[in-house]
Write a protein that holds these residues in place. Structure first.
Motif, PDB file in Angstrom:
ATOM      1  N   TRP A   1       0.932  -1.336  -0.137  1.00 22.93           N
ATOM      2  CA  TRP A   1      -0.076  -0.013  -0.022  1.00 22.93           C
ATOM      3  C   TRP A   1       0.947   1.208  -0.027  1.00 22.93           C
ATOM      4  CZ3 TRP A   1      -5.083   0.824  -0.691  1.00 22.93           C
ATOM      5  CH2 TRP A   1      -5.674  -0.063  -0.762  1.00 22.93           C
TER       6      TRP A   1
ATOM      7  N   GLN B   1      -9.758   4.361   5.485  1.00 13.04           N
ATOM      8  CA  GLN B   1      -8.365   4.776   5.525  1.00 13.04           C
ATOM      9  C   GLN B   1      -7.714   4.577   6.791  1.00 13.04           C
ATOM     10  OE1 GLN B   1      -7.309   8.050   3.051  1.00 13.04           O
ATOM     11  NE2 GLN B   1      -5.065   8.057   3.778  1.00 13.04           N
TER      12      GLN B   1
ATOM     13  N   GLU C   1      -4.669   2.388   7.653  1.00 15.33           N
ATOM     14  CA  GLU C   1      -3.093   2.831   8.140  1.00 15.33           C
ATOM     15  C   GLU C   1      -2.762   2.163   9.427  1.00 15.33           C
ATOM     16  OE1 GLU C   1      -3.163   7.228   6.006  1.00 15.33           O
ATOM     17  OE2 GLU C   1      -4.189   7.134   7.927  1.00 15.33           O
TER      18      GLU C   1
ATOM     19  N   LYS D   1       1.332   5.732   7.187  1.00 14.95           N
ATOM     20  CA  LYS D   1       0.321   6.555   6.462  1.00 14.95           C
ATOM     21  C   LYS D   1       0.336   6.423   5.095  1.00 14.95           C
ATOM     22  CE  LYS D   1      -1.155   9.734   9.530  1.00 14.95           C
ATOM     23  NZ  LYS D   1      -2.376   9.873   9.958  1.00 14.95           N
ATOM     24  N   LEU D   2      -1.206   6.540   4.622  1.00  9.93           N
ATOM     25  CA  LEU D   2      -1.313   6.251   3.078  1.00  9.93           C
ATOM     26  C   LEU D   2      -1.772   7.782   2.653  1.00  9.93           C
ATOM     27  CD1 LEU D   2      -3.420   3.008   3.378  1.00  9.93           C
ATOM     28  CD2 LEU D   2      -0.976   3.216   2.920  1.00  9.93           C
ATOM     29  N   ASP D   3      -1.693   7.769   1.170  1.00 10.55           N
ATOM     30  CA  ASP D   3      -1.726   9.020   0.417  1.00 10.55           C
ATOM     31  C   ASP D   3      -3.227   8.967   0.359  1.00 10.55           C
ATOM     32  OD1 ASP D   3      -1.238  11.410  -1.600  1.00 10.55           O
ATOM     33  OD2 ASP D   3      -2.411  10.105  -2.703  1.00 10.55           O
ATOM     34  N   ARG D   4      -4.041   9.878   0.454  1.00  9.96           N
ATOM     35  CA  ARG D   4      -5.658  10.047   0.683  1.00  9.96           C
ATOM     36  C   ARG D   4      -6.033   9.613  -0.811  1.00  9.96           C
ATOM     37  NH1 ARG D   4      -9.420  13.326  -0.474  1.00  9.96           N
ATOM     38  NH2 ARG D   4      -7.909  15.094  -1.201  1.00  9.96           N
ATOM     39  N   ARG D   5      -5.552  10.344  -1.994  1.00  8.07           N
ATOM     40  CA  ARG D   5      -6.166   9.989  -3.248  1.00  8.07           C
ATOM     41  C   ARG D   5      -5.906   8.673  -3.743  1.00  8.07           C
ATOM     42  NH1 ARG D   5      -5.668  15.419  -6.782  1.00  8.07           N
ATOM     43  NH2 ARG D   5      -6.140  16.908  -5.150  1.00  8.07           N
ATOM     44  N   ASN D   6      -4.653   8.221  -3.416  1.00  6.87           N
ATOM     45  CA  ASN D   6      -4.368   6.985  -4.235  1.00  6.87           C
ATOM     46  C   ASN D   6      -5.253   5.774  -3.404  1.00  6.87           C
ATOM     47  OD1 ASN D   6      -2.217   7.559  -5.584  1.00  6.87           O
ATOM     48  ND2 ASN D   6      -0.651   7.205  -4.336  1.00  6.87           N
TER      49      ASN D   6
END
Lengths: 247, 247
Positions: free
Chosen positions: A247, B184, B188, B194-199
């Motif tokens: 991810w 999300q 996470e 943390k992950l990119d919101r859009r992706n």
């Protein structure tokens, strides 16, 4: 056999599904049991002061001759009806042991399943004291097994399938050098389905974990295919995230 | 306590890591143990005629009040040094039980770890007879636990991480309707990054397992986010192959 109750953790065994890849076939190491027509998974008991992993390593060493073996615990099988008391009772009789109803071997056993991935050519199959033979069998030819061992084998395969992207399964099962068709057959066997040759090759190459060698595999009827080896550092890096990307 | 040796499978326990999601936090249900400052995972023993899964279901039902619970066996912990004989010996003394050295509770125990995913709002936390409280704790605030329970919790999390693409983890932990930021945060927390919101949003939508509802979540300081629910049929179909697509 008589002192087992004092030596081993009570009601606990382990069974090992040992996978090897040879002649383009996924194989499993099985024992032909004494006095019966049954085939069984290699297994054993756990000494009172022994870890589960040490016990599995010991059993695997005894059956294969290999010390440094890749193994993973994958499931515990605990159905109260799984134990075959009649078999053990008969076996004790044949050994001339007067078994009380509460003999340690006649109690309920839960068993911890381990799978092991070995390089076929390194193995010297060796029967244990309950079996007359120890042989590799082609996965597709294996029918029913002793007790719930078939179910244990199926669960091990299901685990391999789920862990294909997270464990170095190809690296542990294949020899140092292998062809792309061999790698594909291994994947097809574990996944239980045919894969498209081009897609497979493209996807495998996209992971960046393979090194194409200058040598080819000679001797076949077709054009000699290239040999590959794993780039171990990149393979292990990729597995941390999962081969298909994290991810 | 006195009859346990007759009732239960010897040297075998189970421990449950019960996950719930609330207030945008992944939480674990823990027991505050009597007479100590320790927190522990809910656990129990296995009756002689009981399957492991039935025993785990029983323990989970007693601690949460929920009958129909999603649980998965994930690992056996069998280090010979893991048992805390001193704790049990003291506890037996406090209960006024004269414990012989071979009392069933003072033997080595191996324990089967189960993880459970529950919908937070359905749970009524209930202590057992060894504990004074049963509470949800925010994963990030959990420190050391009794015996090897911290290690068991960590292994459960590692399993969740590996199974995120193969088990209906979101479906089991989230309420029927949830926002994309909530989903999300859950991802996470499990992945520990943390992950990119859009992706994240693009990838989640690409699986085709989410249904965007017409409702929004009102009350926040920001623009009210849309609510989503899982399309269960498509989710389960996608999990068969793995969410990121199979071979």
């Amino acid at each position: 056999m008589e002192k087992g109750g004092k030596l081993f953790h009570p009601g606990l065994s382990l069974d090992c599904v040992i996978f090897g890849f040879h002649d383009n076939q996924l194989k499993v190491l099985l024992l032909k049991m004494e006095h019966t027509d049954h085939w069984a998974l290699p297994g054993g008991f756990v000494y009172k002061d022994e870890t589960l992993e040490a016990a599995a390593t010991r059993v695997l060493q005894e059956r294969t001759g290999i010390n440094d073996i890749f193994l993973q615990q994958f499931h515990v099988f605990g159905d109260p009806a799984r134990s075959d008391r009649k078999y053990h009772s008969n076996r004790l009789k044949k050994l001339g042991i007067e078994a009380e109803k509460d003999h340690w071997l006649l109690n309920r056993f839960i068993t911890v399943g381990f799978y092991a991935l070995v390089e076929f050519s390194h193995v010297t199959p060796t029967p244990d004291n309950t079996s007359v033979a120890c042989e590799w069998q082609h996965l597709h030819n294996i029918g029913n097994l002793f007790m719930d061992h078939r179910q244990i084998l199926d669960k091990a395969l299901e685990t391999l399938r789920q862990q294909l992207n997270y464990q170095p399964i190809g690296y542990k099962l294949l020899p140092d050098k292998f062809t792309m068709p061999e790698l594909q057959t291994l994947y097809e066997t574990i996944l239980g389905k045919k894969l498209d040759r081009r897609n497979f090759q493209r996807r495998m190459n996209s992971y960046g974990i393979l090194r194409r060698l200058k040598e080819t595999r000679k001797g076949g009827a077709h054009k000699a295919p290239y040999l590959y080896s794993f780039n171990l550092r990149k393979y292990q890096q990729a597995l941390l995230e999962g081969l298909q990307g994290g991810w």
